[in-house]
Design an enzyme around this catalytic site. Structure first.
Site, PDB file in Angstrom:
ATOM      1  N   GLN A   1      -3.292 -16.767 -43.868  1.00  0.00           N
ATOM      2  CA  GLN A   1      -4.041 -15.512 -43.847  1.00  0.00           C
ATOM      3  C   GLN A   1      -4.221 -15.047 -42.401  1.00  0.00           C
ATOM      4  O   GLN A   1      -4.777 -15.774 -41.569  1.00  0.00           O
ATOM      5  CB  GLN A   1      -5.428 -15.664 -44.480  1.00  0.00           C
ATOM      6  CG  GLN A   1      -6.128 -14.300 -44.539  1.00  0.00           C
ATOM      7  CD  GLN A   1      -7.567 -14.342 -44.998  1.00  0.00           C
ATOM      8  OE1 GLN A   1      -8.407 -14.978 -44.360  1.00  0.00           O
ATOM      9  NE2 GLN A   1      -7.866 -13.670 -46.092  1.00  0.00           N
TER      10      GLN A   1
ATOM     11  N   TYR B   1     -13.684  -7.006 -41.644  1.00  0.00           N
ATOM     12  CA  TYR B   1     -12.933  -7.236 -40.410  1.00  0.00           C
ATOM     13  C   TYR B   1     -12.061  -6.012 -40.087  1.00  0.00           C
ATOM     14  O   TYR B   1     -12.142  -4.992 -40.763  1.00  0.00           O
ATOM     15  CB  TYR B   1     -12.126  -8.539 -40.524  1.00  0.00           C
ATOM     16  CG  TYR B   1     -13.048  -9.727 -40.750  1.00  0.00           C
ATOM     17  CD1 TYR B   1     -14.014 -10.055 -39.807  1.00  0.00           C
ATOM     18  CD2 TYR B   1     -13.007 -10.458 -41.924  1.00  0.00           C
ATOM     19  CE1 TYR B   1     -14.893 -11.102 -40.018  1.00  0.00           C
ATOM     20  CE2 TYR B   1     -13.891 -11.508 -42.141  1.00  0.00           C
ATOM     21  CZ  TYR B   1     -14.836 -11.824 -41.188  1.00  0.00           C
ATOM     22  OH  TYR B   1     -15.729 -12.846 -41.401  1.00  0.00           O
TER      23      TYR B   1
ATOM     24  N   GLY C   1     -12.607 -20.585 -54.221  1.00  0.00           N
ATOM     25  CA  GLY C   1     -13.000 -20.893 -52.854  1.00  0.00           C
ATOM     26  C   GLY C   1     -13.755 -22.205 -52.777  1.00  0.00           C
ATOM     27  O   GLY C   1     -13.163 -23.285 -52.625  1.00  0.00           O
TER      28      GLY C   1
HETATM   29  C1  LIG Z   1     -16.690 -21.547 -46.206  1.00  0.00           C
HETATM   30  C2  LIG Z   1     -16.041 -20.245 -46.606  1.00  0.00           C
HETATM   31  C3  LIG Z   1     -15.235 -19.593 -45.689  1.00  0.00           C
HETATM   32  C4  LIG Z   1     -14.590 -18.401 -46.047  1.00  0.00           C
HETATM   33  N1  LIG Z   1     -13.717 -17.818 -45.146  1.00  0.00           N
HETATM   34  C5  LIG Z   1     -12.920 -16.808 -45.559  1.00  0.00           C
HETATM   35  C6  LIG Z   1     -11.826 -16.363 -44.759  1.00  0.00           C
HETATM   36  O1  LIG Z   1     -11.538 -16.879 -43.670  1.00  0.00           O
HETATM   37  N2  LIG Z   1     -11.069 -15.352 -45.252  1.00  0.00           N
HETATM   38  C7  LIG Z   1     -11.324 -14.767 -46.464  1.00  0.00           C
HETATM   39  O2  LIG Z   1     -10.599 -13.857 -46.881  1.00  0.00           O
HETATM   40  N3  LIG Z   1     -12.344 -15.173 -47.233  1.00  0.00           N
HETATM   41  C8  LIG Z   1     -13.119 -16.198 -46.838  1.00  0.00           C
HETATM   42  N4  LIG Z   1     -14.083 -16.691 -47.683  1.00  0.00           N
HETATM   43  C9  LIG Z   1     -14.233 -16.103 -49.016  1.00  0.00           C
HETATM   44  C10 LIG Z   1     -13.352 -16.831 -50.036  1.00  0.00           C
HETATM   45  O3  LIG Z   1     -11.990 -16.584 -49.770  1.00  0.00           O
HETATM   46  C11 LIG Z   1     -13.640 -16.388 -51.473  1.00  0.00           C
HETATM   47  O4  LIG Z   1     -13.350 -15.012 -51.610  1.00  0.00           O
HETATM   48  C12 LIG Z   1     -15.070 -16.635 -51.832  1.00  0.00           C
HETATM   49  O5  LIG Z   1     -15.450 -17.932 -51.469  1.00  0.00           O
HETATM   50  C13 LIG Z   1     -15.323 -16.440 -53.310  1.00  0.00           C
HETATM   51  O6  LIG Z   1     -14.722 -17.423 -54.071  1.00  0.00           O
HETATM   52  P1  LIG Z   1     -15.607 -18.620 -54.702  1.00  0.00           P
HETATM   53  O7  LIG Z   1     -16.734 -17.969 -55.433  1.00  0.00           O
HETATM   54  O8  LIG Z   1     -14.612 -19.289 -55.615  1.00  0.00           O
HETATM   55  O9  LIG Z   1     -16.061 -19.490 -53.591  1.00  0.00           O
HETATM   56  C14 LIG Z   1     -14.774 -17.854 -47.331  1.00  0.00           C
HETATM   57  C15 LIG Z   1     -15.610 -18.509 -48.246  1.00  0.00           C
HETATM   58  C16 LIG Z   1     -16.221 -19.711 -47.902  1.00  0.00           C
HETATM   59  C17 LIG Z   1     -17.052 -20.423 -48.940  1.00  0.00           C
END
Ligand SMILES: Cc1cc2nc3c(=O)[nH]c(=O)nc-3n(C[C@H](O)[C@H](O)[C@H](O)COP(=O)(O)O)c2cc1C
Length: 353
Positions: free
Chosen positions: A98, A178, A308
């Site tokens: 990414q 971003y 995530g």
């Molecule tokens: C620790 C953490 C770091 C994240 N960093 C990013 C990132 O670098 N880029 C991004 O697009 N989303 C990031 N996200 C969002 C996740 O990609 C995802 O959309 C979000 O966690 C929702 O999914 P979940 O409910 O299954 O955790 C991050 C989420 C978490 C928990």
């Protein structure tokens, strides 16, 4: 059998299951943005995902927005990532990088004193996480037209390096407030030139960045992530439905590997609005469980599902789902810890639990 475990096309590739690991910033790289041994282990542990999407990686130093995030600009960064792709492939996995340019969601102390850049000089609300702790965001510097061309070229060059380092593709991070979303959204983009104004102008940056990435990787190795109305990092848009339907209409026919849409508590059903407009593989993420993901696939609402925090805490998430086994709980205190193994590579797999 649940469709979670059937193969799905991701552009040039076939994923053996429909469980995608979401991009997640973990802040375990060194101060120079180089991923090390622990990062090799972390991704290799999760190679049973249908597809891994890496944490956000800055395409050029001015795109960095957090402490200890990795880059894809220097030789050392490329060499570090090459070890990751080789190890993931050796375990039979697939991995996209990414590309995340943070734009105004940064701070001079993360940029060697430089002022963060943005479409317009509008200060976001909130604070950056700097080496010295939390600090208020600053007013960013408006990018000139020549600089915009330079940033788009940074995405192109980072894509070239990613492909050369063995990545199976790249994802443009156009969500979470971003730089790309700063261009897309009316409140953060007050430009009067061809990169602002109408939705056509505000979407231009995203489309040009994608085109630059596709020129290096082939469109079938390029995906894009959007999160309409997530309103994270001080981003707002006066007419998000118009913005995102326009954007997705432009993506149609480009042969992209996928469109990744993560929704967080919006009342508008963007999936119903956007999926019919897109002609490729459609990924849904944001707060999914095994049951809700299986239902999305069964109802034909998604082609693959993105997890995530569940993948963060469960290196063998597909196997756990297959067996109906209990899940490890994610520990939020170690999401973005200083570069330590705790909460990074010490979540047990089933056999060890
Ligand atoms: C620790 C953490 C770091 C994240 N960093 C990013 C990132 O670098 N880029 C991004 O697009 N989303 C990031 N996200 C969002 C996740 O990609 C995802 O959309 C979000 O966690 C929702 O999914 P979940 O409910 O299954 O955790 C991050 C989420 C978490 C928990």
């Amino acid at each position: 059998m649940s469709q979670l475990f059937t193969p799905v096309r991701i552009g040039r590739h076939i994923a053996p299951n429909r469980l995608v690991m979401a991009p997640m910033t973990r802040s375990r790289a060194d101060a120079k943005g180089v991923p090390g041994d622990m990062t090799v282990t972390y991704y290799t542990q999760r190679a049973s995902a249908g597809l891994i999407i890496t944490e956000g990686v800055f395409p050029s130093a001015l795109g960095k927005g957090y402490v200890n995030t990795p880059g894809m600009e220097t030789e050392a960064q490329v060499a570090g990532w090459k070890r990751v792709t080789e190890a993931v492939h050796a375990r039979g996995g697939r991995i996209f990088m990414q590309l995340m340019h943070c734009g105004r969601i940064s701070h001079p102390s993360l940029l060697d004193g430089a002022t963060p850049v943005a479409p317009s000089a509008i200060k976001p609300e909130g604070q950056a996480w700097t080496p010295a702790g939390q600090a208020d965001f600053v007013t960013p510097r408006e990018l000139t037209l020549a600089e915009i061309a330079g940033v788009i070229d940074d995405y192109r060059q980072a894509t070239r390096r990613a492909i050369d380092a063995g990545f199976d593709g790249v994802e443009l991070h156009a969500a979470s407030g971003y730089l790309p979303e700063q261009f897309l959204s009316s409140a953060s983009n007050h430009r009067q030139d061809q990169y602002g104004g109408s939705v056509k102008g505000r979407a231009r940056f995203v489309l040009e960045a994608l085109a630059a990435m596709a020129a290096e990787a082939g469109a079938d190795r390029v995906g894009i992530k959007i999160s309409p109305e997530m309103n994270y990092n001080s981003i707002t848009d006066a007419a998000p439905q118009e913005t995102y339907t326009y954007l997705v209409d432009q993506l149609r026919g480009q042969g992209l590997a996928y469109l990744h849409v993560a929704l967080f508590g919006t009342t508008v059903d963007y999936h119903a609005m956007l999926r019919p407009r897109f002609d490729g593989t459609y990924l849904i993420g944001g707060g999914l469980t095994q049951d809700s993901a299986a239902a999305l696939l069964a109802d034909g609402k998604a082609d693959a599902t993105v997890f995530g925090s569940a993948f963060l805490a469960n290196p063998d998430l597909p196997e756990r789902f297959r067996q109906g086994a209990a899940l490890n709980a994610p520990d939020r205190n170690t999401f973005f810890a200083p570069p330590t193994a705790k909460g990074y590579i010490d979540y047990p797999a089933l056999a060890e639990a």
